[in-house]
Structure formats: structure tokens, C-alpha cells
Write a protein that holds these residues in place. Structure first.
Motif, mmCIF file in Angstrom:
data_model
loop_
_atom_site.group_PDB
_atom_site.id
_atom_site.type_symbol
_atom_site.label_atom_id
_atom_site.label_comp_id
_atom_site.label_asym_id
_atom_site.label_seq_id
_atom_site.Cartn_x
_atom_site.Cartn_y
_atom_site.Cartn_z
ATOM 1 N N ASP A 91 0.843 -1.181 0.000
ATOM 2 C CA ASP A 91 0.000 0.000 0.000
ATOM 3 C C ASP A 91 0.890 1.247 0.000
ATOM 4 O OD1 ASP A 91 0.880 0.468 2.628
ATOM 5 O OD2 ASP A 91 -0.971 -0.261 3.559
ATOM 6 N N ASP A 92 0.284 2.420 -0.007
ATOM 7 C CA ASP A 92 1.053 3.663 -0.106
ATOM 8 C C ASP A 92 1.875 3.952 1.143
ATOM 9 O OD1 ASP A 92 0.157 4.103 -2.657
ATOM 10 O OD2 ASP A 92 -1.457 5.471 -2.066
ATOM 11 N N ASN A 93 1.587 3.261 2.234
ATOM 12 C CA ASN A 93 2.351 3.455 3.466
ATOM 13 C C ASN A 93 3.538 2.506 3.570
ATOM 14 O OD1 ASN A 93 0.583 5.491 4.460
ATOM 15 N ND2 ASN A 93 -0.851 3.902 5.133
ATOM 16 N N GLY A 94 3.723 1.667 2.552
ATOM 17 C CA GLY A 94 4.839 0.730 2.578
ATOM 18 C C GLY A 94 4.551 -0.568 3.295
ATOM 19 N N THR A 95 3.283 -0.805 3.654
ATOM 20 C CA THR A 95 2.886 -2.066 4.276
ATOM 21 C C THR A 95 2.630 -3.104 3.192
ATOM 22 O OG1 THR A 95 1.883 -0.910 6.157
ATOM 23 C CG2 THR A 95 1.170 -3.185 5.757
ATOM 24 N N LEU A 96 3.102 -4.320 3.413
ATOM 25 C CA LEU A 96 2.911 -5.403 2.449
ATOM 26 C C LEU A 96 1.721 -6.253 2.876
ATOM 27 C CD1 LEU A 96 4.102 -6.808 -0.085
ATOM 28 C CD2 LEU A 96 5.350 -8.312 1.483
ATOM 29 N N TRP A 97 0.712 -6.317 2.008
ATOM 30 C CA TRP A 97 -0.477 -7.137 2.231
ATOM 31 C C TRP A 97 -0.380 -8.373 1.352
ATOM 32 C CZ3 TRP A 97 -4.168 -5.734 5.824
ATOM 33 C CH2 TRP A 97 -4.088 -4.424 6.311
ATOM 34 N N PHE A 98 -0.881 -9.518 1.854
ATOM 35 C CA PHE A 98 -0.762 -10.742 1.067
ATOM 36 C C PHE A 98 -1.880 -11.723 1.407
ATOM 37 C CE2 PHE A 98 1.758 -11.061 4.901
ATOM 38 C CZ PHE A 98 1.559 -12.347 5.381
ATOM 39 N N THR A 99 -2.143 -12.619 0.468
ATOM 40 C CA THR A 99 -3.144 -13.661 0.654
ATOM 41 C C THR A 99 -2.448 -14.996 0.898
ATOM 42 O OG1 THR A 99 -3.252 -14.039 -1.751
ATOM 43 C CG2 THR A 99 -4.853 -12.509 -0.806
ATOM 44 N N LEU A 100 -3.167 -15.900 1.555
ATOM 45 C CA LEU A 100 -2.711 -17.274 1.765
ATOM 46 C C LEU A 100 -3.886 -18.164 1.383
ATOM 47 C CD1 LEU A 100 -1.793 -15.393 4.499
ATOM 48 C CD2 LEU A 100 -0.235 -17.337 4.678
ATOM 49 N N GLN A 101 -3.868 -18.689 0.165
ATOM 50 C CA GLN A 101 -5.063 -19.299 -0.418
ATOM 51 C C GLN A 101 -5.562 -20.515 0.381
ATOM 52 O OE1 GLN A 101 -6.728 -21.106 -4.657
ATOM 53 N NE2 GLN A 101 -4.539 -21.023 -4.309
ATOM 54 N N GLN A 102 -4.771 -21.569 0.464
ATOM 55 C CA GLN A 102 -5.234 -22.791 1.124
ATOM 56 C C GLN A 102 -5.361 -22.612 2.642
ATOM 57 O OE1 GLN A 102 -6.358 -25.114 -0.705
ATOM 58 N NE2 GLN A 102 -5.470 -24.498 -2.680
ATOM 59 N N SER A 103 -4.607 -21.680 3.199
ATOM 60 C CA SER A 103 -4.694 -21.414 4.638
ATOM 61 C C SER A 103 -5.910 -20.564 4.993
ATOM 62 C CB SER A 103 -3.424 -20.709 5.115
ATOM 63 O OG SER A 103 -2.273 -21.462 4.788
ATOM 64 N N ASN A 104 -6.568 -20.001 3.981
ATOM 65 C CA ASN A 104 -7.779 -19.190 4.153
ATOM 66 C C ASN A 104 -7.512 -17.943 4.997
ATOM 67 O OD1 ASN A 104 -10.520 -19.134 3.246
ATOM 68 N ND2 ASN A 104 -11.198 -19.461 5.349
ATOM 69 N N MET A 105 -6.365 -17.307 4.755
ATOM 70 C CA MET A 105 -5.949 -16.157 5.533
ATOM 71 C C MET A 105 -5.550 -14.981 4.656
ATOM 72 S SD MET A 105 -3.473 -17.922 8.395
ATOM 73 C CE MET A 105 -4.073 -19.070 9.625
ATOM 74 N N ILE A 106 -5.525 -13.809 5.290
ATOM 75 C CA ILE A 106 -4.957 -12.593 4.718
ATOM 76 C C ILE A 106 -3.927 -12.080 5.714
ATOM 77 C CG2 ILE A 106 -5.420 -10.218 3.968
ATOM 78 C CD1 ILE A 106 -8.321 -11.185 3.343
ATOM 79 N N GLY A 107 -2.789 -11.602 5.199
ATOM 80 C CA GLY A 107 -1.724 -11.186 6.082
ATOM 81 C C GLY A 107 -1.250 -9.767 5.824
ATOM 82 N N ARG A 108 -0.539 -9.220 6.806
ATOM 83 C CA ARG A 108 0.025 -7.874 6.710
ATOM 84 C C ARG A 108 1.422 -7.905 7.328
ATOM 85 N NH1 ARG A 108 -3.093 -3.450 10.127
ATOM 86 N NH2 ARG A 108 -1.911 -4.437 11.828
ATOM 87 N N LEU A 109 2.405 -7.400 6.591
ATOM 88 C CA LEU A 109 3.789 -7.328 7.077
ATOM 89 C C LEU A 109 4.236 -5.880 7.147
ATOM 90 C CD1 LEU A 109 6.736 -8.388 7.608
ATOM 91 C CD2 LEU A 109 7.013 -8.419 5.119
ATOM 92 N N ASN A 110 4.808 -5.507 8.278
ATOM 93 C CA ASN A 110 5.461 -4.218 8.423
ATOM 94 C C ASN A 110 6.945 -4.434 8.127
ATOM 95 O OD1 ASN A 110 6.843 -1.929 9.346
ATOM 96 N ND2 ASN A 110 5.386 -1.569 11.002
#
Length: 419
Positions: A215-234
């Protein structure tokens, strides 16, 4: 228009094969009897199932030879190469069983393509860096690579064992981030030092990082398909936070960021799109009208409309996030076309029909509701498929043909009529 590199051989896929794994009924499923059957099964199933052959559009001997040469180097075993090619040409000649419905129109496009060095890597998900170079993920080769379009020069970077990157994306500094789909990691390649830093998932249930975006703040967003999750990395702290989708087996897949900084996620296992609160990570699920819908990818237009592919139903869809209005259009090749990758460029929606042979590139103009489509080449043959597409700063498309280890740039040219 094409620029093909000379390529080095991959030891993992080079054939000095005089022997291979014993033939089993499950592996050989769908292959008819004939000379060369066991050889085809032993070589081809090292990388993919036999249904990739049986469901293909078929080729003559010359084209089968060209196609297989993009997957495995058989030059050291000319007799085996000839046996394989002759078997494939005899039993799988050209056919139109899954031919796309191609729509003519007044826009012309040109393809520029590069065949990546390591064969069998299933190259995918190209993205343009600020300096104009193009990066890709070589999932089966456990690598990421870079192309200089001006010179055609390529370089590949091996990743930590077992990463099997599903996708790549870039941060503002031009560093390359990948999703370690097999070993549950994210990774960063520092383009200056060429050092790799690995970020393991904090939860062992988070097994398969899939697609990522900053995103514009430099945070990395990601999906995890089989794990049924959404993640965020600083990236500054290395902190990773995960949330699980409300609907089981939603299989979060594509992900994009809207103008307010909120991630939107496509559900490849359920009839939903999901909006993520960028602060709290609270999830809002929007149900799509047809219960059997599944969505591979989505994108967000400049006017805020959410465009998505209804992959299971062969349709293109649009969600107005303000009103909640949803509308869908049948894809030109119908309900079995399986739209997959999608990108919106200057108000025009581009996607591919991955269920067709050849894979078709489709253009949709929302202003006129007109479609136009083209077969996607792989050298002198047509073999897919495109799994992700993104745009360049000049408004061209970056796509790939993972079956033939090609990265491609598509340049639209207005004013020319396609017959």
C-alpha cells in the motif's frame, strides 16, 4: 514482434534419460497406447499431469517439437526427442475442442516476448520496476528473475530451498519481494547487495503465501489461499499479522488496494469479495449473486469500480462499492472460458480466458460494452496460461505463458482494424 533470449540449460530438467520412474496407471491416465507412450509419460509427468496434453489444442510434429523445447532440453537425446514428438503428433494432432470465440475489433496489439533461461520453471507474474526492468517469479525453478527489455539481458536469482515463489512485487526502493508459497515465508531481495532476507509466518497454519501488494504506506499485504488467511507485514519491524476469512475454504487469491488504502481480496473458493480494514484488519465480505461463483483475480479502476473475473461461470463482473450494485457480462467464449488474470488500464478491462486453447486475451470497453479478443502466442505456437497480469507505466500489459516459460509485454495500438 518478439525478442527471444538464448537460454542456458537447467540441470533439473535436462534429459539424459535412459530411464525414469515406472509407469503407473494413474500417471498415464488419458494417454492412448502407442510407441513412445511410456517415454512421454515419464518425461512429461515430471512437471505436469497428462491432462495438460490431452486437453491441449494439439499440434503437428514441428510445433510439438517447438513447444516441448520450451519445457525440457532434449537435444542431447535426439532419438528420445523424436519418439516423443512423433507420439504426440500422432495421438494429439491439432483440434478445435476448446477453441476460443475470438471477437474482432478496431484495436491492434503487438506482443514482445522473452523466453526465460531456466527451463521448466513455470515463469509467472511479471512486474515492472522503476528503472524499466521486468521481474518475474520462476515458481518451479525456486528462483526470481530480471529482464532488461532494452538489451534482452536476463539474470536469475536462486531462492532459499523450498521457497517455490508464487509471485513477486516491488517496494518503493525497487527491492523485490516474493511469496514463499511452499515453505510459508515472505522474502526480500535487496537489489543492491543481492542479499535475501526471509520472513517466516508466525503461525504454522499459515502455510502458503500467495499474492502480495504494497500500500502507499509501505505495508505489504498478502493472501494465503489454502490457509484461508490474509496477512500484513510491516517491513520496518518485521511484524506479521494474520486474519482468517469468515467463510471456510474461501481461498483468498488476488489482492488489490483501493484509493483509501483498503485491500480488496478475491475468493477462489467461494462467491465473495472481501474488503479489509487497513487499521484493524476487520473483514467485510460481499457475497456475489451466483452461489457457484469463484473469483481468481480483481482490479480497481480509477473511478473506484471493482472489476473481477467470475472464473467458474465464465463471466466478467463489476462491483460498485458505494451502492453495492453488481453487474456481470458473459465472456466471449462462454461458461467454460475460465477467466483468470485481470487488469484495468486507462478505464479498459483486460483479462484472459484460461479455459480455452489457445488462451485468449480479452479487451472490454465499459463505455461501449464491447469485447475484442486475440489468441496469445508462445513463439510460433499457442500454449498458456496467464495467471496474473499487470500494467507498465506506459500503459502496456505484462503477462506470461507459464507453460512455455515466457514473459510477455502487450502493446495496444489504436486505429488498426483486426480481421
Amino acid at each position: 514482434m518478439a525478442r527471444l533470449s538464448s537460454f542456458r540449460l537447467s540441470s533439473a530438467f535436462v534429459l539424459g534419460l535412459a530411464s525414469f520412474a515406472p509407469l503407473t496407471q494413474s500417471m498415464a491416465s488419458g494417454l492412448p497406447d502407442g510407441d513412445g507412450r511410456e517415454l512421454v509419460n515419464g518425461v512429461c509427468t515430471a512437471c505436469h499431469q497428462t491432462n495438460q496434453i490431452t486437453r491441449s489444442s494439439g499440434y503437428n510434429a514441428e510445433d510439438w517439437k517447438e513447444l516441448t523445447s520450451t519445457m525440457v532440453d532434449l537435444s542431447g537425446s535426439p532419438q528420445q526427442q523424436d519418439d516423443i514428438v512423433q507420439y504426440l503428433a500422432e495421438h494429439f494432432p491439432p483440434n478445435t475442442k476448446r477453441a476460443p470465440t475470438l471477437i474482432p475489433g478496431d484495436v491492434n496489439i503487438t506482443f514482445e516476448e522473452w523466453q526465460v533461461p531456466t527451463l521448466g520453471q513455470r515463469s509467472r507474474d511479471p512486474v515492472e520496476a522503476p528503472d524499466g526492468t521486468i521481474w518475474w517469479a520462476g515458481q518451479w525453478g525456486n528462483l526470481i528473475g530480471r529482464i532488461d527489455p532494452a538489451t534482452g539481458e536476463m539474470k536469475e536469482y536462486p531462492l532459499p530451498t523450498g521457497s517455490m515463489p508464487h509471485s513477486v512485487t516491488l517496494d518503493e526502493a525497487g527491492n523485490v519481494w516474493y511469496t514463499g508459497n511452499k515453505n510459508g515465508t515472505l522474502g526480500k531481495l535487496d537489489v543492491e547487495t543481492e542479499e535475501i532476507r526471509v520472513y517466516p509466518m508466525p503461525d504454522p497454519a499459515a502455510r502458503d503465501p500467495h499474492t502480495a501488494i504494497f500500500d502507499d504506506n509501505g505495508t505489504l499485504w498478502f493472501t494465503l489461499q489454502q490457509s484461508n488467511m490474509i496477512g500484513r507485514l510491516n517491513p520496518e519491524t518485521g511484524d506479521i499479522r494474520l486474519v482468517t476469512l469468515k467463510t471456510p475454504r474461501s481461498r483468498p487469491y488476488g489482492i488489490k488496494i483501493d484509493a483509501e488504502g483498503a485491500p480488496w481480496v478475491a475468493c477462489n473458493g467461494s462467491n465473495c469479495l472481501v474488503k479489509v480494514d487497513p487499521v484493524t484488519m476487520a473483514l467485510s465480505e460481499i457475497k456475489l449473486p451466483t452461489p457457484d461463483t469463484t473469483v481468481r483475480r480483481l482490479d480497481i479502476a480509477d473511478d473506484g469500480m471493482i472489476w473481477y473475473v467470475n472464473s467458474s461461470q465464465g463471466r466478467l463482473g463489476r462491483l460498485d462499492p458505494e451502492s453495492g450494485d453488481i453487474r456481470e457480462w458473459p465472456s466471449p467464449s462462454g461458461s467454460k472460458s475460465h477467466p483468470y488474470a485481470l487488469v484495468v488500464v486507462d478505464g479498459i478491462v483486460w483479462y484472459n480466458e484460461s479455459g480455452m486453447r489457445p488462451d485468449a486475451l480479452v479487451r472490454f470497453d465499459p463505455a461501449t460494452e464491447n469485447f475484442q479478443s486475440w489468441p496469445i502466442p508462445s513463439g510460433n505456437v499457442h500454449a498458456g496460461i496467464v495467471r496474473h497480469m499487470r500494467s507498465t507505466r506506459e500503459g502496456d500489459l505484462l503477462i506470461h505463458q507459464s507453460s512455455t516459460n515466457r514473459i510477455m509485454k502487450v502493446k495496444p495500438e489504436h486505429g488498426s482494424t483486426i480481421q
